[in-house]
Design an enzyme around this catalytic site. Structure first.
Site, PDB file in Angstrom:
ATOM      1  N   GLY A 145      24.835   7.358 -11.737  1.00  0.00           N
ATOM      2  CA  GLY A 145      24.012   6.168 -11.966  1.00  0.00           C
ATOM      3  C   GLY A 145      24.107   5.596 -13.371  1.00  0.00           C
ATOM      4  O   GLY A 145      23.177   4.927 -13.832  1.00  0.00           O
ATOM      5  N   ASN A 163      26.033   3.167 -14.269  1.00  0.00           N
ATOM      6  CA  ASN A 163      26.044   1.700 -14.124  1.00  0.00           C
ATOM      7  C   ASN A 163      24.636   1.172 -13.854  1.00  0.00           C
ATOM      8  O   ASN A 163      24.250   0.135 -14.397  1.00  0.00           O
ATOM      9  CB  ASN A 163      26.995   1.280 -13.001  1.00  0.00           C
ATOM     10  N   MET A 213      29.250   5.645  -2.750  1.00  0.00           N
ATOM     11  CA  MET A 213      30.503   6.153  -2.207  1.00  0.00           C
ATOM     12  C   MET A 213      30.449   6.250  -0.676  1.00  0.00           C
ATOM     13  O   MET A 213      30.743   7.285  -0.086  1.00  0.00           O
ATOM     14  CB  MET A 213      30.832   7.519  -2.816  1.00  0.00           C
ATOM     15  N   ILE A 271      31.222   3.806   2.926  1.00  0.00           N
ATOM     16  CA  ILE A 271      31.733   2.541   3.450  1.00  0.00           C
ATOM     17  C   ILE A 271      30.666   1.905   4.341  1.00  0.00           C
ATOM     18  O   ILE A 271      30.074   2.585   5.188  1.00  0.00           O
ATOM     19  CB  ILE A 271      33.040   2.783   4.236  1.00  0.00           C
ATOM     20  N   LEU A 272      30.417   0.623   4.130  1.00  0.00           N
ATOM     21  CA  LEU A 272      29.439  -0.093   4.949  1.00  0.00           C
ATOM     22  C   LEU A 272      30.179  -0.858   6.039  1.00  0.00           C
ATOM     23  O   LEU A 272      31.253  -1.411   5.799  1.00  0.00           O
ATOM     24  CB  LEU A 272      28.642  -1.050   4.069  1.00  0.00           C
ATOM     25  N   ASN A 323      30.554  -4.973  -5.603  1.00  0.00           N
ATOM     26  CA  ASN A 323      30.972  -3.583  -5.820  1.00  0.00           C
ATOM     27  C   ASN A 323      31.781  -3.490  -7.105  1.00  0.00           C
ATOM     28  O   ASN A 323      32.532  -4.396  -7.447  1.00  0.00           O
ATOM     29  CB  ASN A 323      31.832  -3.103  -4.642  1.00  0.00           C
ATOM     30  N   HIS A 348      34.668  -1.189  -8.957  1.00  0.00           N
ATOM     31  CA  HIS A 348      35.698  -0.240  -8.535  1.00  0.00           C
ATOM     32  C   HIS A 348      36.591   0.092  -9.733  1.00  0.00           C
ATOM     33  O   HIS A 348      37.019  -0.806 -10.464  1.00  0.00           O
ATOM     34  CB  HIS A 348      36.525  -0.842  -7.396  1.00  0.00           C
ATOM     35  N   SER A 382      37.360  -3.374 -11.757  1.00  0.00           N
ATOM     36  CA  SER A 382      37.171  -4.656 -11.078  1.00  0.00           C
ATOM     37  C   SER A 382      35.777  -4.712 -10.470  1.00  0.00           C
ATOM     38  O   SER A 382      35.286  -3.712  -9.951  1.00  0.00           O
ATOM     39  CB  SER A 382      38.180  -4.806  -9.919  1.00  0.00           C
ATOM     40  N   ASP A 399      37.394  -2.250  -0.363  1.00  0.00           N
ATOM     41  CA  ASP A 399      37.839  -2.651  -1.711  1.00  0.00           C
ATOM     42  C   ASP A 399      38.727  -3.891  -1.688  1.00  0.00           C
ATOM     43  O   ASP A 399      39.709  -3.987  -2.422  1.00  0.00           O
ATOM     44  CB  ASP A 399      38.609  -1.495  -2.397  1.00  0.00           C
TER      45      ASP A 399
HETATM   46  C1  GAR Z   1      32.027   4.171 -11.341  1.00  0.00           C
HETATM   47  O1  GAR Z   1      33.085   4.491 -12.188  1.00  0.00           O
HETATM   48  C2  GAR Z   1      32.481   3.197 -10.265  1.00  0.00           C
HETATM   49  O2  GAR Z   1      33.515   2.373 -10.687  1.00  0.00           O
HETATM   50  C3  GAR Z   1      32.934   4.140  -9.196  1.00  0.00           C
HETATM   51  O3  GAR Z   1      32.030   5.205  -9.225  1.00  0.00           O
HETATM   52  C4  GAR Z   1      31.588   5.383 -10.552  1.00  0.00           C
HETATM   53  C5  GAR Z   1      30.090   5.573 -10.550  1.00  0.00           C
HETATM   54  O4  GAR Z   1      29.613   5.913 -11.802  1.00  0.00           O
HETATM   55  N1  GAR Z   1      32.962   3.492  -7.918  1.00  0.00           N
HETATM   56  C6  GAR Z   1      33.868   3.741  -6.978  1.00  0.00           C
HETATM   57  O5  GAR Z   1      34.767   4.554  -7.106  1.00  0.00           O
HETATM   58  C7  GAR Z   1      33.697   2.910  -5.716  1.00  0.00           C
HETATM   59  N2  GAR Z   1      34.872   2.980  -4.911  1.00  0.00           N
HETATM   60  P1  GAR Z   1      28.057   5.898 -12.107  1.00  0.00           P
HETATM   61  O6  GAR Z   1      27.366   6.622 -10.948  1.00  0.00           O
HETATM   62  O7  GAR Z   1      27.910   6.642 -13.386  1.00  0.00           O
HETATM   63  O8  GAR Z   1      27.610   4.473 -12.205  1.00  0.00           O
END
Ligand code: GAR
Length: 215
Positions: free
Chosen positions: A15, A17, A93, A95-96, A110, A112, A139, A148
């Site tokens: 979390g 982000n 993580m 897929i919807l 999203n 990625h 992205s 994606d």
């Molecule tokens: C992030 O790096 C994001 O880009 C990736 O998961 C991480 C979550 O980090 N997302 C994916 O791979 C989606 N396909 P966080 O939980 O610290 O925000």
């Protein structure tokens, strides 16, 4: 003209982000309200972050559902009542399904860890290293029914240096991610970015190529 955008943030893990969005709101840099933080994983650290900031959380473990459609239906039902302006996938993580995505068309974003369309799916950092890439990136895209695959809105690249490990790329990517989501949400809030019928408009012009993020 700025408006307070209502967000639902979906997470599965750390979390960080989510934290960057919370911090941008708290510091007055983003006009948004997080209406709910949803996790498909009960032990996601992001839930602790949300609770610490007094945000409502909801855990929806996919193991508790018979199949993918029922999980999606429960999520859809819950979110429909909240009426978020945007559903922010932040390390979610799972897929919807197309029905869910259709129900919230133009609203699901999203982040990625790759320069899409390169390296969809998982383990993007290691796969880029294995292929001797010289650049990797991040992205943010609109979510459509294919994995994606929706139009990329905002993108940032960074160099891969000799001797880099996957964790180095992840760290470098995260530093960008934590600036990118707040930036993109700010544009949605001040309406310099508009998403309509699957198309992205930036400063009133149809976006033909991803915006290159400048830290
Ligand atoms: C992030 O790096 C994001 O880009 C990736 O998961 C991480 C979550 O980090 N997302 C994916 O791979 C989606 N396909 P966080 O939980 O610290 O925000």
């Amino acid at each position: 003209m700025s408006r307070t955008i209502k967000l639902a943030v979906l997470i599965s893990g750390n979390g960080s982000n989510l934290q960057s969005i919370i911090d941008a709101i708290d510091s007055g840099q983003l006009d948004a309200e997080i209406k709910t933080v949803i996790s498909n994983n009960r032990s996601a650290h992001g839930l602790v972050r949300a609770t610490r900031h007094g945000l409502p959380t909801w855990v929806l473990e996919h193991r508790d559902f018979e199949d993918r459609d029922r999980f999606d239906d429960a999520l859809q039902h819950y979110l429909a009542a909240i009426e978020p302006d945007y559903i922010v996938l932040a390390g979610f993580m799972r897929i919807l399904g197309p029905r869910f995505i259709e129900a919230f068309a133009d609203k699901i974003l999203n982040i990625h860890p790759s320069l899409l369309p390169a390296y969809k799916g998982l383990n993007t950092h290691q796969r880029a290293l294995d292929n001797n890439e010289r650049e990797h990136g991040v992205s943010i895209h609109l979510v459509t029914a294919k994995l994606d695959d929706g139009p990329v809105i905002l993108q940032a690249g960074y160099p891969i240096k000799p001797g880099d490990k996957a964790a180095d790329l992840q760290r470098r990517g995260h530093r960008l991610e934590h600036q990118m989501y707040p930036q993109l949400l700010r544009w949605l809030s001040d309406q310099s970015l508009v998403i309509k019928a699957g198309q992205i408009f930036y400063k009133q012009a149809l976006l033909e190529n991803p915006i290159q993020f400048k830290p």
